[in-house]
Structures are given as C-alpha cells and as structure tokens.
Design a protein around this motif. Structure first.
Motif, PDB file in Angstrom:
ATOM      1  N   HIS A  49      15.006   3.535   2.162  1.00 28.98           N
ATOM      2  CA  HIS A  49      15.933   3.359   1.047  1.00 28.98           C
ATOM      3  C   HIS A  49      16.765   4.628   0.848  1.00 28.98           C
ATOM      4  CE1 HIS A  49      17.076   1.471  -2.860  1.00 28.98           C
ATOM      5  NE2 HIS A  49      17.236   2.731  -3.234  1.00 28.98           N
ATOM      6  N   ALA A  50      16.108   5.776   0.931  1.00 30.23           N
ATOM      7  CA  ALA A  50      16.804   7.051   0.737  1.00 30.23           C
ATOM      8  C   ALA A  50      17.884   7.252   1.792  1.00 30.23           C
ATOM      9  CB  ALA A  50      15.798   8.193   0.786  1.00 30.23           C
ATOM     10  N   GLU A  51      17.552   6.959   3.038  1.00 29.08           N
ATOM     11  CA  GLU A  51      18.527   7.127   4.123  1.00 29.08           C
ATOM     12  C   GLU A  51      19.700   6.171   3.943  1.00 29.08           C
ATOM     13  OE1 GLU A  51      18.650   7.033   9.037  1.00 29.08           O
ATOM     14  OE2 GLU A  51      16.748   6.876   7.949  1.00 29.08           O
ATOM     15  N   ARG A  52      19.381   4.937   3.578  1.00 32.26           N
ATOM     16  CA  ARG A  52      20.431   3.933   3.409  1.00 32.26           C
ATOM     17  C   ARG A  52      21.374   4.276   2.257  1.00 32.26           C
ATOM     18  NH1 ARG A  52      17.268  -0.256   3.076  1.00 32.26           N
ATOM     19  NH2 ARG A  52      17.280  -0.510   0.816  1.00 32.26           N
ATOM     20  N   ASN A  53      20.852   4.928   1.228  1.00 32.20           N
ATOM     21  CA  ASN A  53      21.648   5.224   0.034  1.00 32.20           C
ATOM     22  C   ASN A  53      22.129   6.672  -0.046  1.00 32.20           C
ATOM     23  OD1 ASN A  53      21.556   2.711  -1.948  1.00 32.20           O
ATOM     24  ND2 ASN A  53      19.549   2.842  -0.937  1.00 32.20           N
ATOM     25  N   GLY A  54      21.862   7.447   1.009  1.00 30.95           N
ATOM     26  CA  GLY A  54      22.383   8.799   1.064  1.00 30.95           C
ATOM     27  C   GLY A  54      21.746   9.780   0.101  1.00 30.95           C
ATOM     28  N   TRP A  55      20.445   9.585  -0.190  1.00 31.81           N
ATOM     29  CA  TRP A  55      19.756  10.538  -1.065  1.00 31.81           C
ATOM     30  C   TRP A  55      19.598  11.871  -0.344  1.00 31.81           C
ATOM     31  CZ3 TRP A  55      14.951   7.419  -3.180  1.00 31.81           C
ATOM     32  CH2 TRP A  55      15.412   6.406  -4.032  1.00 31.81           C
ATOM     33  N   ASP A  56      19.665  12.968  -1.092  1.00 27.90           N
ATOM     34  CA  ASP A  56      19.385  14.251  -0.467  1.00 27.90           C
ATOM     35  C   ASP A  56      17.870  14.431  -0.343  1.00 27.90           C
ATOM     36  OD1 ASP A  56      18.328  15.337  -2.916  1.00 27.90           O
ATOM     37  OD2 ASP A  56      20.340  15.920  -3.546  1.00 27.90           O
ATOM     38  N   ASP A  57      17.464  15.460   0.404  1.00 30.70           N
ATOM     39  CA  ASP A  57      16.036  15.647   0.697  1.00 30.70           C
ATOM     40  C   ASP A  57      15.223  15.897  -0.555  1.00 30.70           C
ATOM     41  OD1 ASP A  57      16.550  15.284   3.359  1.00 30.70           O
ATOM     42  OD2 ASP A  57      16.554  17.426   3.867  1.00 30.70           O
ATOM     43  N   ASP A  58      15.768  16.674  -1.495  1.00 31.35           N
ATOM     44  CA  ASP A  58      15.018  16.993  -2.710  1.00 31.35           C
ATOM     45  C   ASP A  58      14.741  15.740  -3.532  1.00 31.35           C
ATOM     46  OD1 ASP A  58      14.924  19.669  -2.079  1.00 31.35           O
ATOM     47  OD2 ASP A  58      16.609  20.240  -3.370  1.00 31.35           O
ATOM     48  N   HIS A  59      15.752  14.883  -3.682  1.00 33.28           N
ATOM     49  CA  HIS A  59      15.561  13.665  -4.469  1.00 33.28           C
ATOM     50  C   HIS A  59      14.587  12.718  -3.760  1.00 33.28           C
ATOM     51  CE1 HIS A  59      16.439  10.677  -7.488  1.00 33.28           C
ATOM     52  NE2 HIS A  59      16.753   9.785  -6.561  1.00 33.28           N
ATOM     53  N   THR A  60      14.723  12.616  -2.454  1.00 38.63           N
ATOM     54  CA  THR A  60      13.810  11.764  -1.687  1.00 38.63           C
ATOM     55  C   THR A  60      12.376  12.234  -1.847  1.00 38.63           C
ATOM     56  OG1 THR A  60      15.535  11.326  -0.050  1.00 38.63           O
ATOM     57  CG2 THR A  60      13.252  10.887   0.607  1.00 38.63           C
ATOM     58  N   ASP A  61      12.166  13.540  -1.751  1.00 36.20           N
ATOM     59  CA  ASP A  61      10.815  14.088  -1.904  1.00 36.20           C
ATOM     60  C   ASP A  61      10.267  13.818  -3.297  1.00 36.20           C
ATOM     61  OD1 ASP A  61       8.577  15.922  -0.985  1.00 36.20           O
ATOM     62  OD2 ASP A  61       9.306  17.036  -2.734  1.00 36.20           O
ATOM     63  N   LEU A  62      11.116  13.960  -4.321  1.00 31.55           N
ATOM     64  CA  LEU A  62      10.670  13.718  -5.694  1.00 31.55           C
ATOM     65  C   LEU A  62      10.254  12.261  -5.885  1.00 31.55           C
ATOM     66  CD1 LEU A  62      10.299  14.552  -8.655  1.00 31.55           C
ATOM     67  CD2 LEU A  62      12.757  14.120  -8.997  1.00 31.55           C
ATOM     68  N   VAL A  63      11.065  11.322  -5.407  1.00 32.43           N
ATOM     69  CA  VAL A  63      10.729   9.906  -5.562  1.00 32.43           C
ATOM     70  C   VAL A  63       9.443   9.572  -4.810  1.00 32.43           C
ATOM     71  CG1 VAL A  63      11.486   7.536  -5.140  1.00 32.43           C
ATOM     72  CG2 VAL A  63      13.129   9.243  -5.949  1.00 32.43           C
ATOM     73  N   MET A  64       9.248  10.158  -3.639  1.00 33.16           N
ATOM     74  CA  MET A  64       8.018   9.918  -2.887  1.00 33.16           C
ATOM     75  C   MET A  64       6.801  10.446  -3.642  1.00 33.16           C
ATOM     76  SD  MET A  64       8.876  10.543   1.128  1.00 33.16           S
ATOM     77  CE  MET A  64       9.622   9.239   2.121  1.00 33.16           C
ATOM     78  N   ARG A  65       6.913  11.630  -4.185  1.00 31.46           N
ATOM     79  CA  ARG A  65       5.784  12.199  -4.926  1.00 31.46           C
ATOM     80  C   ARG A  65       5.466  11.356  -6.154  1.00 31.46           C
ATOM     81  NH1 ARG A  65       6.967  16.668  -7.189  1.00 31.46           N
ATOM     82  NH2 ARG A  65       9.081  17.126  -6.417  1.00 31.46           N
ATOM     83  N   ASP A  91       0.845  -1.193   0.000  1.00 32.23           N
ATOM     84  CA  ASP A  91       0.000   0.000   0.000  1.00 32.23           C
ATOM     85  C   ASP A  91       0.881   1.243   0.000  1.00 32.23           C
ATOM     86  OD1 ASP A  91       0.687   0.789   2.651  1.00 32.23           O
ATOM     87  OD2 ASP A  91      -0.936  -0.394   3.491  1.00 32.23           O
ATOM     88  N   ILE A  92       0.265   2.380  -0.248  1.00 28.49           N
ATOM     89  CA  ILE A  92       1.047   3.593  -0.469  1.00 28.49           C
ATOM     90  C   ILE A  92       1.803   4.031   0.781  1.00 28.49           C
ATOM     91  CG2 ILE A  92      -0.912   5.125  -0.023  1.00 28.49           C
ATOM     92  CD1 ILE A  92       2.049   5.610  -2.515  1.00 28.49           C
ATOM     93  N   ASP A  93       1.233   3.834   1.957  1.00 30.77           N
ATOM     94  CA  ASP A  93       1.941   4.218   3.185  1.00 30.77           C
ATOM     95  C   ASP A  93       3.215   3.395   3.367  1.00 30.77           C
ATOM     96  OD1 ASP A  93       0.098   6.175   3.815  1.00 30.77           O
ATOM     97  OD2 ASP A  93      -1.148   4.813   5.010  1.00 30.77           O
ATOM     98  N   ASP A  94       3.100   2.096   3.144  1.00 31.68           N
ATOM     99  CA  ASP A  94       4.276   1.236   3.256  1.00 31.68           C
ATOM    100  C   ASP A  94       5.297   1.559   2.165  1.00 31.68           C
ATOM    101  OD1 ASP A  94       3.309  -0.064   5.475  1.00 31.68           O
ATOM    102  OD2 ASP A  94       2.417  -1.716   4.326  1.00 31.68           O
ATOM    103  N   TRP A  95       4.810   1.900   0.994  1.00 29.63           N
ATOM    104  CA  TRP A  95       5.699   2.272  -0.113  1.00 29.63           C
ATOM    105  C   TRP A  95       6.509   3.524   0.258  1.00 29.63           C
ATOM    106  CZ3 TRP A  95       3.543   2.632  -5.823  1.00 29.63           C
ATOM    107  CH2 TRP A  95       4.618   2.739  -6.728  1.00 29.63           C
ATOM    108  N   LEU A  96       5.833   4.503   0.832  1.00 31.70           N
ATOM    109  CA  LEU A  96       6.524   5.744   1.208  1.00 31.70           C
ATOM    110  C   LEU A  96       7.513   5.503   2.348  1.00 31.70           C
ATOM    111  CD1 LEU A  96       3.592   8.308   0.936  1.00 31.70           C
ATOM    112  CD2 LEU A  96       5.453   7.900  -0.692  1.00 31.70           C
ATOM    113  N   ARG A  97       7.146   4.666   3.302  1.00 35.05           N
ATOM    114  CA  ARG A  97       8.082   4.335   4.380  1.00 35.05           C
ATOM    115  C   ARG A  97       9.313   3.615   3.823  1.00 35.05           C
ATOM    116  NH1 ARG A  97       3.354   3.816   7.648  1.00 35.05           N
ATOM    117  NH2 ARG A  97       3.000   1.672   6.912  1.00 35.05           N
ATOM    118  N   ALA A  98       9.078   2.714   2.892  1.00 31.97           N
ATOM    119  CA  ALA A  98      10.200   2.001   2.277  1.00 31.97           C
ATOM    120  C   ALA A  98      11.098   2.947   1.496  1.00 31.97           C
ATOM    121  CB  ALA A  98       9.668   0.911   1.347  1.00 31.97           C
ATOM    122  N   THR A  99      10.503   3.936   0.855  1.00 30.54           N
ATOM    123  CA  THR A  99      11.286   4.924   0.111  1.00 30.54           C
ATOM    124  C   THR A  99      12.149   5.742   1.050  1.00 30.54           C
ATOM    125  OG1 THR A  99       9.563   5.063  -1.593  1.00 30.54           O
ATOM    126  CG2 THR A  99      11.148   6.876  -1.478  1.00 30.54           C
TER     127      THR A  99
END
Length: 261
Positions: free
Chosen positions: A123-139, A112-120
């Motif tokens: 994943h972002a934290e583990r791979n060192g994504w910056d906030d802007d990229h993380t926000d874009l992938v979530m959207r 479901d979408i909530d679990d998908w966003l939590r997983a994102t």
C-alpha cells in the motif's frame, strides 16, 4: 436509572435520560466519568442547581489536551471530532484501513501480522508513502495487533472480531465537548443541538452497539496516548467502558445506542 449502591457515573435529574438526545450524550460518558461531571447535562455537580461553569481542572484539561481556549477553537475542535478528521489523520487509523482494504477484497475474516505488514508495504509503495511514514504505520499495525489480542483477553472484543475503526474516540470526545463548551460559555443551545444531531448520525452509521463502541474507544486510548502493549491509557479506558457496560446506573445499560431502538 436506579440502584441500591453509589455509582461514580453522574446523571443529572435535569438532563435527558431517554431518547435520541440522551443516547448521543451518552457517547461522551467515558470522558464525563473521567472529569467527574454529568454525562447528560452541562450543569456542574455539587454546585447550586442550574450552575453551568467549568472547574479549574476541566479548564486545564480543555486547554492542554485539545487547545480549546475560545469559542472559535471549541467550534473547530468539536467539528473535527464530529467528522472524524482527527482520527483519520492518525497513522494508527491508516494501519486499520490497510487491513480492511485487504479483507474486503478477499474471503478471509482474519489477517495475520506478517500479511498485514506485507500489505502495508504494498500500500505504501502504491501510494508513494515516504519511509518514515511507512515505518510508523507498520509499527502501529503491530501495536494494534497486540492491542486487539489484549482486548479479546479482557473480554472486550469477541474472539475472531477486529476493531475496524477508532472513530469512537472522536465521537466520544465530540459528545463530551458539547457539554464542556456550555460550561465554558462557548456554546449556545442551537449549535449544540445541531452538533448532537450530527454526532448521532455519524455514530449510527459506523457502530451498532455500545460493546463495539467500547472496544473502539479502548483501542484508540492506547493507540493514541499509550505505550505498548498495555498501559495506563488502556487500563483506564477499559475500566471506564467496562463500568459503563455493566453498572445499572449507566446510560449504556439503560439507553439504546444511537440509531437503535
């Protein structure tokens, strides 16, 4: 390919309509349909037989959409599409990858979408994504979630199934560009044949049917070019692939998917 009614799908009598070569060229049919050109031949419809040149509209589309203005740029863009480098660089594909990573490590077939966003976020934290990229992938995960619901509502995606990749966009573009490159005078037959072999190999390794390819293509059209959640890029793509999946004049109803009998 015969029919009792006129079809907007243009098939050249001088191009292949059966076999592996034709099945790969058929991948580019959605774009050929949009440009009013043959899906299976670089010949220009309406011109004298054997005429191979591009219309003004097609030249503009190649320049504006893909920045193709020379043999080198045609080779570079087509090669990127064959390899899927274009779609892999897009944040929307990253969103689908995160979901698949979670599902492959679990026994569930749905996220479901909530679990998908939590997983994102994880994943972002583990791979060192910056906030802007993380926000874009979530959207884009949210957009993909709703796009799949719309695909299901439009009978383009069976209930409970998901779009694993949008690679269909790059493969369709590559197949179309093999013929467009010839019309522009950029392509030679040996290079095109090598490209067609590579496109067919990559398509067969990812998709198993025209229906799964169609859903991937339609998803990519709105994710890459559209707004949210349903828009002209989405409706245009769905109309094109629905026609290709149903028209008796369509290569998709007459030829097996690459790698299929």
């Amino acid at each position: 390919m015969t029919s009792g009614f006129a079809s907007p799908i243009l098939t050249s009598p001088n191009g292949p309509t059966r076999g592996p070569h034709a099945s790969v060229l058929a991948l580019g049919a959605p774009l050929a349909l949009g440009q009013n050109v043959f899906w299976n031949s670089p010949e220009r419809p309406g011109a004298a037989p054997g005429t191979v040149d591009a219309s003004v509209e097609e030249k503009l589309a190649l320049t504006r959409r893909w920045q193709i203005t020379s043999t080198d740029s045609w080779l570079s863009v087509t090669d990127r599409m064959i390899r899927g480098e274009h779609i892999r660089a897009h944040a929307a594909e990253a969103a689908l990858d995160v979901r698949d990573e979670v599902l492959e490590s679990s026994s569930s077939a749905y996220l479901d979408i909530d679990d998908w966003l939590r997983a994102t976020s994880t994943h972002a934290e583990r791979n060192g994504w910056d906030d802007d990229h993380t926000d874009l992938v979530m959207r884009l995960a949210v957009k993909a979630f709703h796009a799949e619901q719309q695909l299901a509502a439009d009978d383009m995606l069976p209930a409970g199934q998901r779009v694993v990749t949008m690679f269909a966009h790059d493969l369709a573009t590559a197949a179309y560009l093999t013929q467009a490159g010839a019309r522009m005078g950029y392509a030679d037959p040996a290079t095109v044949n090598q490209m067609i072999d590579a496109i067919g190999h990559n398509a067969a390794g990812v998709f198993s049917s025209w229906a799964s390819f169609a859903a991937s293509y339609a998803m990519a059209s709105t994710m890459l070019y559209g707004g949210y959640p349903v828009d002209e890029p989405y409706t245009g793509a769905v109309s094109a692939v629905r026609l290709l999946l149903s028209d008796p004049m369509s290569p998709w109803t007459n030829i097996g998917f690459p790698g299929q009998p």
